[in-house]
Scaffold this active site. Structure first.
Site, PDB file in Angstrom:
ATOM      1  N   ASP A   4       0.809  -1.232  -0.019  1.00 48.15           N
ATOM      2  CA  ASP A   4       0.152   0.066   0.106  1.00 48.15           C
ATOM      3  C   ASP A   4       0.906   1.246   0.157  1.00 48.15           C
ATOM      4  O   ASP A   4       1.656   1.352   1.087  1.00 48.15           O
ATOM      5  CB  ASP A   4      -0.942  -0.112   1.379  1.00 48.15           C
ATOM      6  CG  ASP A   4      -1.752   1.269   1.135  1.00 48.15           C
ATOM      7  OD1 ASP A   4      -2.025   2.034   0.556  1.00 48.15           O
ATOM      8  OD2 ASP A   4      -2.182   1.345   2.511  1.00 48.15           O
ATOM      9  N   PRO A   5       0.828   1.769  -1.291  1.00 50.27           N
ATOM     10  CA  PRO A   5       0.280   1.692  -2.302  1.00 50.27           C
ATOM     11  C   PRO A   5       1.137   0.645  -3.266  1.00 50.27           C
ATOM     12  O   PRO A   5       2.336   0.758  -3.013  1.00 50.27           O
ATOM     13  CB  PRO A   5       0.305   3.004  -3.048  1.00 50.27           C
ATOM     14  CG  PRO A   5       1.580   3.890  -2.547  1.00 50.27           C
ATOM     15  CD  PRO A   5       1.917   3.276  -1.136  1.00 50.27           C
TER      16      PRO A   5
END
Length: 134
Positions: A4-5
């Site tokens: 993430d991301p």
């Protein structure tokens, strides 16, 4: 690119693109991920594995959060109110998990092509924090 991301965005687009190819309309998008250690190793007060900057993780707990729920924009003000918004996550029976919304989820409607969704939320998943006993 990380979880993430990174991987979360790629998996989101794969699912959304497949749904659209099948003629579906995305009505709701909820994505929760996080640094879940093995339960026996979740022995820090946050019950979380820092897979990136601990400073960044802690800073996110006091930032403003915005997401869409049932076509209404939900705004959690900066300053620590986020910690009161934990939601029990019971999709894995036997795990004691909770989720917190993360930053501004509404900004993903356009890039993901899900402007029709009535719910858009991205969040952090962790083991529930047990109350401290005095």
């Amino acid at each position: 690119m990380g979880l993430d991301p990174g991987i979360d965005h790629m998996l989101a687009m794969e699912c959304i693109d497949q749904a659209k190819a099948d003629g579906c309309t995305v009505e709701s998008y909820s994505s929760f991920c996080g640094g879940l250690p093995a339960p026996e190793c979740s022995d820090n007060p946050l019950r979380y594995k820092f897979s990136w900057s601990p400073y960044g993780v802690l800073l996110n707990t006091i930032r403003q959060v915005v997401f869409l729920r049932d076509s209404e924009v939900v705004n959690i003000p900066a300053g620590g109110a986020l910690m009161d918004s934990a939601t029990t996550m019971d999709f894995f029976p036997g795990f004691n998990l909770e989720g917190y919304p993360n930053r501004d989820s509404t900004k993903y409607a356009e890039p993901y092509g899900i402007q029709t969704a009535h719910t858009i939320i991205r969040g952090t998943l962790r083991f529930k924090v047990q109350p401290l006993h005095k």
